[in-house]
Write a protein that holds these residues in place. Structure first.
Motif, PDB file in Angstrom:
ATOM      1  N   MET A 125     -27.234  20.103 -42.310  1.00 31.42           N
ATOM      2  CA  MET A 125     -26.964  20.162 -40.863  1.00 31.42           C
ATOM      3  C   MET A 125     -27.329  18.845 -40.187  1.00 31.42           C
ATOM      4  O   MET A 125     -26.611  18.380 -39.300  1.00 31.42           O
ATOM      5  N   LEU A 126     -28.478  18.206 -40.663  1.00 29.86           N
ATOM      6  CA  LEU A 126     -28.888  16.945 -40.050  1.00 29.86           C
ATOM      7  C   LEU A 126     -27.871  15.851 -40.328  1.00 29.86           C
ATOM      8  O   LEU A 126     -27.580  15.030 -39.459  1.00 29.86           O
ATOM      9  N   LYS A 127     -27.345  15.831 -41.563  1.00 29.00           N
ATOM     10  CA  LYS A 127     -26.341  14.832 -41.894  1.00 29.00           C
ATOM     11  C   LYS A 127     -25.066  15.064 -41.100  1.00 29.00           C
ATOM     12  O   LYS A 127     -24.402  14.110 -40.678  1.00 29.00           O
ATOM     13  N   SER A 128     -24.748  16.288 -40.911  1.00 30.27           N
ATOM     14  CA  SER A 128     -23.559  16.598 -40.112  1.00 30.27           C
ATOM     15  C   SER A 128     -23.764  16.129 -38.677  1.00 30.27           C
ATOM     16  O   SER A 128     -22.852  15.545 -38.048  1.00 30.27           O
ATOM     17  N   TRP A 129     -24.950  16.402 -38.150  1.00 29.06           N
ATOM     18  CA  TRP A 129     -25.237  15.952 -36.777  1.00 29.06           C
ATOM     19  C   TRP A 129     -25.251  14.441 -36.700  1.00 29.06           C
ATOM     20  O   TRP A 129     -24.797  13.863 -35.698  1.00 29.06           O
ATOM     21  N   SER A 130     -25.711  13.794 -37.754  1.00 30.62           N
ATOM     22  CA  SER A 130     -25.726  12.342 -37.802  1.00 30.62           C
ATOM     23  C   SER A 130     -24.322  11.774 -37.766  1.00 30.62           C
ATOM     24  O   SER A 130     -24.064  10.758 -37.101  1.00 30.62           O
ATOM     25  N   ILE A 131     -23.414  12.431 -38.453  1.00 33.96           N
ATOM     26  CA  ILE A 131     -22.007  11.995 -38.426  1.00 33.96           C
ATOM     27  C   ILE A 131     -21.462  12.101 -37.003  1.00 33.96           C
ATOM     28  O   ILE A 131     -20.770  11.199 -36.507  1.00 33.96           O
ATOM     29  N   PHE A 132     -21.779  13.203 -36.326  1.00 32.58           N
ATOM     30  CA  PHE A 132     -21.309  13.398 -34.943  1.00 32.58           C
ATOM     31  C   PHE A 132     -21.843  12.310 -34.033  1.00 32.58           C
ATOM     32  O   PHE A 132     -21.088  11.727 -33.225  1.00 32.58           O
ATOM     33  N   MET A 133     -23.159  12.012 -34.130  1.00 35.24           N
ATOM     34  CA  MET A 133     -23.755  11.010 -33.260  1.00 35.24           C
ATOM     35  C   MET A 133     -23.193   9.626 -33.543  1.00 35.24           C
ATOM     36  O   MET A 133     -23.020   8.805 -32.638  1.00 35.24           O
ATOM     37  N   THR A 134     -22.869   9.358 -34.829  1.00 36.41           N
ATOM     38  CA  THR A 134     -22.268   8.065 -35.175  1.00 36.41           C
ATOM     39  C   THR A 134     -20.907   7.924 -34.522  1.00 36.41           C
ATOM     40  O   THR A 134     -20.553   6.854 -34.004  1.00 36.41           O
ATOM     41  N   ASP A 135     -20.138   9.044 -34.511  1.00 35.00           N
ATOM     42  CA  ASP A 135     -18.813   9.024 -33.870  1.00 35.00           C
ATOM     43  C   ASP A 135     -18.952   8.735 -32.382  1.00 35.00           C
ATOM     44  O   ASP A 135     -18.159   7.960 -31.801  1.00 35.00           O
ATOM     45  N   VAL A 136     -19.970   9.305 -31.765  1.00 35.24           N
ATOM     46  CA  VAL A 136     -20.156   9.099 -30.321  1.00 35.24           C
ATOM     47  C   VAL A 136     -20.499   7.648 -30.048  1.00 35.24           C
ATOM     48  O   VAL A 136     -19.977   7.023 -29.102  1.00 35.24           O
ATOM     49  N   LYS A 137     -21.398   7.058 -30.883  1.00 39.44           N
ATOM     50  CA  LYS A 137     -21.784   5.675 -30.678  1.00 39.44           C
ATOM     51  C   LYS A 137     -20.603   4.736 -30.906  1.00 39.44           C
ATOM     52  O   LYS A 137     -20.419   3.756 -30.174  1.00 39.44           O
ATOM     53  N   ASN A 138     -19.792   5.037 -31.915  1.00 42.75           N
ATOM     54  CA  ASN A 138     -18.627   4.194 -32.199  1.00 42.75           C
ATOM     55  C   ASN A 138     -17.636   4.203 -31.026  1.00 42.75           C
ATOM     56  O   ASN A 138     -17.038   3.173 -30.703  1.00 42.75           O
ATOM     57  N   ILE A 139     -17.480   5.366 -30.425  1.00 46.41           N
ATOM     58  CA  ILE A 139     -16.579   5.449 -29.266  1.00 46.41           C
ATOM     59  C   ILE A 139     -17.140   4.637 -28.115  1.00 46.41           C
ATOM     60  O   ILE A 139     -16.419   3.927 -27.402  1.00 46.41           O
ATOM     61  N   GLY A 140     -18.472   4.722 -27.959  1.00 42.96           N
ATOM     62  CA  GLY A 140     -19.089   3.969 -26.869  1.00 42.96           C
ATOM     63  C   GLY A 140     -19.035   2.458 -27.093  1.00 42.96           C
ATOM     64  O   GLY A 140     -18.943   1.707 -26.119  1.00 42.96           O
ATOM     65  N   ARG A 141     -19.119   1.943 -28.338  1.00 43.74           N
ATOM     66  CA  ARG A 141     -19.112   0.517 -28.599  1.00 43.74           C
ATOM     67  C   ARG A 141     -17.704  -0.073 -28.580  1.00 43.74           C
ATOM     68  O   ARG A 141     -17.539  -1.264 -28.316  1.00 43.74           O
ATOM     69  N   ASN A 142     -16.681   0.755 -28.879  1.00 46.37           N
ATOM     70  CA  ASN A 142     -15.300   0.251 -29.010  1.00 46.37           C
ATOM     71  C   ASN A 142     -14.497   0.733 -27.797  1.00 46.37           C
ATOM     72  O   ASN A 142     -14.162   1.908 -27.669  1.00 46.37           O
ATOM     73  N   TRP A 143     -14.227  -0.271 -26.890  1.00 48.04           N
ATOM     74  CA  TRP A 143     -13.539   0.150 -25.661  1.00 48.04           C
ATOM     75  C   TRP A 143     -12.124   0.666 -25.920  1.00 48.04           C
ATOM     76  O   TRP A 143     -11.624   1.538 -25.210  1.00 48.04           O
ATOM     77  N   VAL A 144     -11.509   0.114 -26.983  1.00 50.17           N
ATOM     78  CA  VAL A 144     -10.157   0.610 -27.315  1.00 50.17           C
ATOM     79  C   VAL A 144     -10.236   2.070 -27.728  1.00 50.17           C
ATOM     80  O   VAL A 144      -9.421   2.909 -27.291  1.00 50.17           O
ATOM     81  N   ALA A 145     -11.235   2.336 -28.576  1.00 51.73           N
ATOM     82  CA  ALA A 145     -11.407   3.729 -28.992  1.00 51.73           C
ATOM     83  C   ALA A 145     -11.722   4.619 -27.793  1.00 51.73           C
ATOM     84  O   ALA A 145     -11.242   5.748 -27.673  1.00 51.73           O
ATOM     85  N   ALA A 146     -12.575   4.060 -26.877  1.00 59.71           N
ATOM     86  CA  ALA A 146     -12.937   4.840 -25.686  1.00 59.71           C
ATOM     87  C   ALA A 146     -11.718   5.147 -24.828  1.00 59.71           C
ATOM     88  O   ALA A 146     -11.540   6.259 -24.307  1.00 59.71           O
ATOM     89  N   VAL A 147     -10.864   4.106 -24.684  1.00 61.33           N
ATOM     90  CA  VAL A 147      -9.659   4.317 -23.877  1.00 61.33           C
ATOM     91  C   VAL A 147      -8.747   5.348 -24.530  1.00 61.33           C
ATOM     92  O   VAL A 147      -8.201   6.251 -23.867  1.00 61.33           O
ATOM     93  N   LEU A 148      -8.584   5.217 -25.838  1.00 62.47           N
ATOM     94  CA  LEU A 148      -7.716   6.175 -26.537  1.00 62.47           C
ATOM     95  C   LEU A 148      -8.273   7.596 -26.449  1.00 62.47           C
ATOM     96  O   LEU A 148      -7.539   8.564 -26.199  1.00 62.47           O
ATOM     97  N   ILE A 149      -9.600   7.671 -26.659  1.00 59.47           N
ATOM     98  CA  ILE A 149     -10.213   9.012 -26.572  1.00 59.47           C
ATOM     99  C   ILE A 149     -10.073   9.564 -25.142  1.00 59.47           C
ATOM    100  O   ILE A 149      -9.800  10.749 -24.921  1.00 59.47           O
ATOM    101  N   GLY A 150     -10.266   8.664 -24.155  1.00 61.34           N
ATOM    102  CA  GLY A 150     -10.093   9.110 -22.762  1.00 61.34           C
ATOM    103  C   GLY A 150      -8.694   9.598 -22.514  1.00 61.34           C
ATOM    104  O   GLY A 150      -8.470  10.613 -21.814  1.00 61.34           O
ATOM    105  N   GLY A 151      -7.707   8.875 -23.055  1.00 61.67           N
ATOM    106  CA  GLY A 151      -6.323   9.341 -22.910  1.00 61.67           C
ATOM    107  C   GLY A 151      -6.104  10.675 -23.572  1.00 61.67           C
ATOM    108  O   GLY A 151      -5.417  11.557 -23.031  1.00 61.67           O
ATOM    109  N   LEU A 152      -6.694  10.848 -24.767  1.00 63.58           N
ATOM    110  CA  LEU A 152      -6.551  12.132 -25.467  1.00 63.58           C
ATOM    111  C   LEU A 152      -7.212  13.276 -24.687  1.00 63.58           C
ATOM    112  O   LEU A 152      -6.768  14.422 -24.737  1.00 63.58           O
ATOM    113  N   ILE A 153      -8.329  12.920 -23.995  1.00 68.69           N
ATOM    114  CA  ILE A 153      -9.011  13.973 -23.212  1.00 68.69           C
ATOM    115  C   ILE A 153      -8.186  14.362 -21.984  1.00 68.69           C
ATOM    116  O   ILE A 153      -8.093  15.544 -21.630  1.00 68.69           O
TER     117      ILE A 153
END
Length: 724
Positions: free
Chosen positions: A1-29
């Motif tokens: 479960m901790l590793k799974s949560w770690s994967i989730f938190m890594t995805d969140v940080k990656n979205i926050g560091r990559n503005w392109v990813a953030a924009v794409l995710i924002g568009g998807l939302i």
């Protein structure tokens, strides 16, 4: 479960560091919400704008005459539609209407034919015809527009029918009302008629006997008339003979009256002379009795007495003969006059007595010679007796003369005049009767004809008696039945109802009291649950189309942990999508939800379930999983009952409907919008929760096994150079 949560938190940080990813995710939302909002807004209130739907109306009705009154229903309908804003009514000709509908300028055309009013007016004829309105619709323009225009056309037909029925029923109930008034006024006559029927029913045997008796009497009367007609000639002859007899009697009376006038003075003269002779004889005897007589003188006296007595007897005899003639004349009259006969008989008897008395005196005078010898004294006595007898005779002659002058002669003359008058009246009567004989003959002939006709009618009535009697009994039984079943006073009260109220009732006999248990403001609000659920699934499809379901360059992590860790990422983005969609429905579009909080919460729950399903399919099957998610979307759009009731769907979709997540998700959102029934919410949540758990378990426990097979297939597909 901790590793799974770690994967989730890594995805969140990656979205926050990559503005392109953030924009794409924002568009998807944000993108799924546009899908929902645009569809909901487009369908917000389509039926509220039907006034912008052009529909042509062509009026070719020429009107009609109905019982002297002009009607033009087509023109009235046009005037009504000009005030109607349900559709964009265009009033034009047939040619222009058909041309424009072919090009799609008009969605529909209504044509009122020229015989529209005439056929409506035929309702009062023996063969009424239904009026028709021709309806043309261009169905290729739009699938919904024909349904709307058809509804408009139906409304028009219903409105015309309603108004027509109202008008006709208004006239009918006006007549019923008048009939009720007349029945109320005629109620005594109706009761009397019922009494007549019952009386006739009771008297049927007497009527039958009367008809039979009348038939017999008619035959007897016919025989009597024939007999009377047979005696007419005899009656004519009798009248003729009677007139002849009366004429003879009148002639005889005229003659008798003339003779009476002739011998009446003679009778009086004879009586006067007889009276005078009797007096002279009386005086002579008085003188003789006072002197001494010898035989010569006695002979002379005897001779004188005998002559005087003979003359007196002769005249008395003549009077008696005349009286006897009058008596015979009186006896010949019809009818004889009793009083005159009695007087004549008395006169005749008196003249006979006088004659006998004179003959006795003459006989006494003849005996004078025998008395002369030695019987002087006896002679004197005889002369004295003769003198006394002469005196008595004179007195009686004077009395008879007075009676004749004062009684017998006036009576005879008066009775003769009266007999003559009677005979003249009889003649007048016989003449009148003789003049009426032809009329009597005519009346008898006419009466004979009428009696024959009457006998025929009576015979016919007698033959028809069983049928008539049966009908009378049936009518009486029917009246008794009606009296037992129906109160005519109630019928009259029903007919006396207000005709305007009855007309209004039949114009709209049923009022629909609409009770909205879970009211929905408009069509857009009603479609919000479907489009919101659809947008949540579309959001899931967008995510799995752009985001990877596997994690690369990570060591020491199992397939189950990768599945759970990346699922958290997808769920988080899905929840953000759902929040934007649901909150936007409520605030931006202004959708009225009965329970807005539950609307958002149910949306988040549905998003979790949908995301689990879609993510699991793609995580396990890759591109094949994406195809499966799209297939599920297509099946659920058609079979979930989001737009049309399930009962109206083809049988295949009715069969798969209970197994589709959309079915329960849409129902759950409808509960929040219209009003919650918790039993239904429990059913919907249970199915979705079980479905989500099943897919979650499949992903957790079968991902490694399934991925081993799908990776081989993916590798093989990429060798074609067509797939990434």
């Amino acid at each position: 479960m901790l590793k799974s949560w770690s994967i989730f938190m890594t995805d969140v940080k990656n979205i926050g560091r990559n503005w392109v990813a953030a924009v794409l995710i924002g568009g998807l939302i944000f993108l799924p919400s546009l899908y929902a909002w645009l569809n909901i807004y487009a369908s917000w209130d389509p039926y509220g704008k039907t006034s912008q739907l052009p529909v042509a109306v062509v009026n070719e009705d020429v009107g009609a005459e109905v019982r002297g009154e002009r009607i033009d229903v087509g023109a009235e309908l046009v005037e009504t539609l000009k005030e109607n804003r349900d559709m964009d009514w265009q009033f034009t000709t047939r040619e222009q209407a058909m041309e424009h509908i072919d090009y799609g300028d008009y969605f529909a055309v209504l044509i009122i034919p020229e015989d529209f009013s005439e056929k409506l007016g035929s309702v009062i004829s023996d063969h009424p015809e239904k009026a028709e309105i021709d309806y043309y619709v261009n169905e290729k323009i739009n699938s919904i527009a024909p349904k709307i225009t058809e509804k408009g056309a139906s409304v028009i037909v219903e409105k015309v029918s309603s108004q027509f029925i109202s008008t006709v029923n208004g006239v009918i109930f006006d007549l019923f009302n008048q009939l009720g008034i007349e029945l109320q006024q005629d109620m005594p006559d109706i009761k009397q008629f019922e009494k007549y029927i019952f009386d006739i029913e009771k008297d049927l045997p007497n009527i039958h006997d009367l008809l039979k008796g009348t038939t017999r009497d008619a035959v007897s009367a016919q025989d009597l008339i024939h007999e009377a007609q047979g005696k007419i000639p005899t009656a004519k002859q009798s009248i003729t003979d009677g007139l002849t007899t009366v004429n003879r009697a009148l002639t005889f009376l005229d003659s008798a009256e003339s003779r009476l006038n002739e011998f009446a003075p003679k009778v009086k003269s004879d009586l006067q002379k007889a009276s005078a002779i009797s007096k002279e004889t009386n005086e002579f005897l008085g003188k003789v009795n006072n002197v001494k007589l010898d035989f010569t003188e006695v002979d002379r006296v005897k001779g004188q007495l005998d002559a005087k007595m003979t003359d007196t007897i002769k005249r008395i005899s003549m009077v008696e003969t005349d009286l006897q003639w009058l008596q015979d004349l009186s006896n010949s009259e019809e009818p004889p006059n009793a009083e005159r006969q009695a007087r004549l008989k008395k006169a005749i008897d008196e003249t006979s007595g006088l004659q006998s008395l004179l003959e006795e005196a003459q006989a006494n005078a003849s005996s004078l010679n025998g008395l002369m010898e030695g019987r002087q004294q006896q002679l004197k006595q005889t002369l004295a007796d003769l003198e006394q007898l002469s005196k008595n005779t004179t007195v009686r002659l004077d009395q008879f003369l007075n009676e004749y002058k004062n009684t017998i002669e006036p009576t005879v003359l008066a009775e003769t005049a009266r007999a003559k008058k009677t005979l003249q009246q009889a003649k007048s009567m016989l003449t009148s009767i003789q003049s009426t004989v032809p009329e009597v003959e005519r009346i008898l002939a006419s009466t004979s004809k009428h009696i024959t006709e009457g006998a025929d009618l009576t015979g016919k009535a007698l033959n028809e008696y069983p049928y008539i009697a049966d009908k009378v009994r049936n009518l009486a039984d029917r009246i008794r039945s009606i009296q037992g079943e129906t109160d005519i006073n109630e019928i009259i009260q029903l007919l006396l109802n207000d005709p305007q109220a009855e007309r209004s009732f039949f114009e709209e006999p049923i009022l629909l009291n609409e009770n909205k248990l879970f009211p929905i403001e408009n069509y857009g609000t009603g479609m919000t649950p479907f489009y919101t659920v659809l947008s949540i699934w579309v959001g899931c499809l967008l995510l799995i189309s752009l985001l990877a379901t596997d994690v690369e360059n990570v060591e020491g992590v199992s397939s189950r942990q990768i599945y759970a860790g990346r699922l958290f990422t997808f769920l988080a983005i899905g929840l953000l999508q759902t929040i934007i969609v649901t909150v936007g429905d409520l605030t931006i579009l202004g959708v009225h939800a009965e329970n807005p909080a539950w609307f958002i919460l149910f949306g988040l729950f549905i998003s979790c379930v949908f995301m689990t399903i879609v993510y699991t399919l793609v995580s396990l099957f890759g591109d094949v999983g994406k195809a499966l998610a799209i297939i599920m979307l297509v099946l659920q759009i058609a079979g979930s009952g989001g737009t049309y009731p399930v009962a109206l769907l083809p049988r295949f979709f009715q069969w798969i409907n209970p197994g589709l997540p959309f079915t329960y998700a849409i129902d759950l959102m409808r509960e929040a919008v219209g009003g919650i029934v918790w039993q239904r919410v429990f059913t919907d949540v249970t199915f979705l929760l079980i479905t989500g758990i099943v897919y979650l378990l499949i992903g957790l426990f079968l991902k490694r096994i399934v991925n081993r097979k799908t990776h081989q297939l993916l590798k093989k597909s990429r060798e074609s150079g067509l797939f990434h």
